[in-house]
Motif scaffolding. Structure first.
Motif, short mmCIF file in Angstrom:
data_model
loop_
_atom_site.label_atom_id
_atom_site.label_comp_id
_atom_site.label_asym_id
_atom_site.label_seq_id
_atom_site.Cartn_x
_atom_site.Cartn_y
_atom_site.Cartn_z
N PRO A 1 0.83 -1.22 0.00
CA PRO A 1 0.00 0.00 0.00
C PRO A 1 0.86 1.27 0.00
CG PRO A 1 -0.85 -1.59 1.58
CD PRO A 1 0.47 -2.12 1.10
N GLY A 2 0.58 2.17 -0.95
CA GLY A 2 1.27 3.44 -1.01
C GLY A 2 2.65 3.40 -1.63
N ALA A 3 3.09 2.24 -2.12
CA ALA A 3 4.43 2.10 -2.69
C ALA A 3 4.49 2.71 -4.09
CB ALA A 3 4.85 0.64 -2.75
N ASP A 4 5.60 3.40 -4.36
CA ASP A 4 5.85 3.98 -5.68
C ASP A 4 7.20 3.49 -6.18
OD1 ASP A 4 3.56 5.75 -5.93
OD2 ASP A 4 4.49 6.94 -4.34
N LEU A 5 7.31 3.34 -7.48
CA LEU A 5 8.56 2.94 -8.12
C LEU A 5 9.07 4.08 -8.98
CD1 LEU A 5 10.75 1.01 -9.21
CD2 LEU A 5 9.03 0.10 -10.78
N GLU A 6 10.34 4.43 -8.78
CA GLU A 6 11.01 5.43 -9.61
C GLU A 6 12.11 4.74 -10.38
OE1 GLU A 6 12.63 8.46 -7.10
OE2 GLU A 6 10.67 9.28 -6.59
N HIS A 7 12.13 4.93 -11.69
CA HIS A 7 13.18 4.37 -12.53
C HIS A 7 14.26 5.44 -12.74
CE1 HIS A 7 10.93 0.77 -13.66
NE2 HIS A 7 9.87 1.55 -13.74
N HIS A 8 15.50 5.07 -12.51
CA HIS A 8 16.65 5.93 -12.77
C HIS A 8 17.59 5.14 -13.67
CE1 HIS A 8 15.46 9.01 -9.86
NE2 HIS A 8 14.96 8.00 -9.17
N PRO A 9 18.56 5.78 -14.32
CA PRO A 9 19.41 5.05 -15.27
C PRO A 9 20.03 3.76 -14.71
CG PRO A 9 19.78 7.39 -15.48
CD PRO A 9 18.86 7.21 -14.30
N GLU B 1 16.62 1.33 -9.50
CA GLU B 1 15.17 1.41 -9.33
C GLU B 1 14.96 1.68 -7.85
OE1 GLU B 1 13.15 -2.01 -10.90
OE2 GLU B 1 13.47 -1.34 -12.95
N ARG B 2 14.17 2.72 -7.55
CA ARG B 2 13.92 3.09 -6.16
C ARG B 2 12.45 2.83 -5.84
NH1 ARG B 2 16.78 8.56 -6.96
NH2 ARG B 2 18.91 7.99 -6.50
N TYR B 3 12.22 2.14 -4.75
CA TYR B 3 10.87 1.89 -4.27
C TYR B 3 10.69 2.74 -3.02
CZ TYR B 3 10.79 -2.01 -7.49
OH TYR B 3 10.81 -2.78 -8.63
N LYS B 4 9.62 3.54 -3.03
CA LYS B 4 9.38 4.47 -1.93
C LYS B 4 7.96 4.32 -1.41
CE LYS B 4 12.38 8.22 -3.56
NZ LYS B 4 12.39 9.66 -3.89
N VAL B 5 7.80 4.73 -0.15
CA VAL B 5 6.46 4.88 0.42
C VAL B 5 6.42 6.28 1.01
CG1 VAL B 5 7.13 3.74 2.60
CG2 VAL B 5 4.71 3.94 1.97
N ARG B 6 5.45 7.08 0.55
CA ARG B 6 5.31 8.48 0.98
C ARG B 6 6.63 9.25 0.85
NH1 ARG B 6 0.73 6.68 0.52
NH2 ARG B 6 -0.86 6.75 2.14
N GLY B 7 7.36 8.98 -0.24
CA GLY B 7 8.59 9.71 -0.53
C GLY B 7 9.84 9.19 0.14
N LYS B 8 9.73 8.15 0.96
CA LYS B 8 10.88 7.58 1.68
C LYS B 8 11.26 6.24 1.05
CE LYS B 8 10.92 10.72 4.98
NZ LYS B 8 11.98 11.68 5.10
N LEU C 1 7.30 7.22 9.54
CA LEU C 1 6.46 8.29 9.01
C LEU C 1 5.52 8.81 10.10
CD1 LEU C 1 5.32 6.60 5.67
CD2 LEU C 1 6.99 8.46 5.89
N PRO C 2 5.09 10.07 9.99
CA PRO C 2 4.04 10.54 10.90
C PRO C 2 2.82 9.63 10.77
CG PRO C 2 4.92 12.36 9.59
CD PRO C 2 5.51 11.08 9.04
N GLN C 3 2.16 9.37 11.87
CA GLN C 3 1.04 8.43 11.85
C GLN C 3 -0.01 8.79 10.81
OE1 GLN C 3 -0.49 7.58 15.72
NE2 GLN C 3 -1.60 5.78 15.04
N SER C 4 -0.24 10.07 10.58
CA SER C 4 -1.25 10.48 9.61
C SER C 4 -0.87 10.12 8.18
CB SER C 4 -1.48 12.00 9.70
OG SER C 4 -0.29 12.70 9.35
N GLN C 5 0.41 9.85 7.93
CA GLN C 5 0.87 9.50 6.57
C GLN C 5 1.06 8.00 6.38
OE1 GLN C 5 4.24 11.74 5.18
NE2 GLN C 5 3.51 13.62 6.13
N VAL D 1 -0.45 1.96 6.30
CA VAL D 1 -0.82 0.75 7.05
C VAL D 1 -0.28 0.91 8.47
CG1 VAL D 1 -0.75 -0.78 5.02
CG2 VAL D 1 1.30 -0.49 6.42
N ASP D 2 -0.72 0.06 9.37
CA ASP D 2 -0.17 0.02 10.73
C ASP D 2 1.11 -0.80 10.67
OD1 ASP D 2 0.55 -0.46 13.37
OD2 ASP D 2 -1.50 -0.72 14.04
N PRO D 3 2.27 -0.17 10.86
CA PRO D 3 3.54 -0.90 10.71
C PRO D 3 3.76 -1.98 11.76
CG PRO D 3 3.94 1.29 11.58
CD PRO D 3 2.49 1.22 11.22
N ARG D 4 3.02 -1.93 12.86
CA ARG D 4 3.20 -2.96 13.89
C ARG D 4 2.52 -4.26 13.53
NH1 ARG D 4 1.00 1.50 17.71
NH2 ARG D 4 -0.61 0.94 16.23
N THR D 5 1.50 -4.19 12.68
CA THR D 5 0.72 -5.39 12.38
C THR D 5 0.75 -5.78 10.90
OG1 THR D 5 -1.29 -4.08 12.08
CG2 THR D 5 -0.87 -4.98 14.29
#
Length: 125
Positions: free
Chosen positions: A18-26, A29-36, A109-113, A116-120
């Motif tokens: 959930p919320g994962a993004d993929l950025e392609h660079h030369p 490949e970077r996989y991020k969640v909310r920019g991290k 991440l701040p809880q509002s961002q 998912v609940d990272p503990r579970t």
């Protein structure tokens, strides 16, 4: 498993989170969640690798148990690991490492961002 299969399994798992993004660079490949960043993929000379965040204690144990897990390439060696193809990793472990990395980053991440609940999230009873 070879390095390309390792990257395919890790990448397929990461894009489903959930919320994962993929950025392609030369060269990366970077996989991020909310920019991290939670996962990187690249080819070290002739070797496809996956770089993941890991709890420092868990990272040390993983490096001791698996010859194909080494300190994070171009990253903080205490908090990141590099996985490469070889005989000591299987698909189940690769997916667990990807989800653990994702959960660690989401937990920072701040809880509002948090998507998912990272503990579970991803933990099975």
């Amino acid at each position: 498993m070879d390095g390309q299969k390792l990257q395919k399994i890790a990448g397929d798992c990461a894009v489903e989170l959930p919320g994962a993004d993929l950025e392609h660079h030369p060269d990366w490949e970077r996989y991020k969640v909310r920019g991290k960043v939670f996962m990187l993929m690249t080819d070290m000379p002739g070797r496809p690798v996956v770089i993941l965040k890991a709890d420092p204690d868990n990272a040390a144990a993983l490096r001791e148990q698996h010859a194909d897990i080494t300190p994070g390439y171009h990253m903080n060696k205490k908090h990141w690991i590099t996985a490469e193809g070889g005989g000591t990793l299987d698909a189940k472990l690769v997916k667990e490492l990807v989800i653990d990395s994702y959960r660690l980053v989401v937990g920072g991440l701040p809880q509002s961002q948090q998507p998912v609940d990272p503990r579970t999230y991803g933990r099975h009873a």
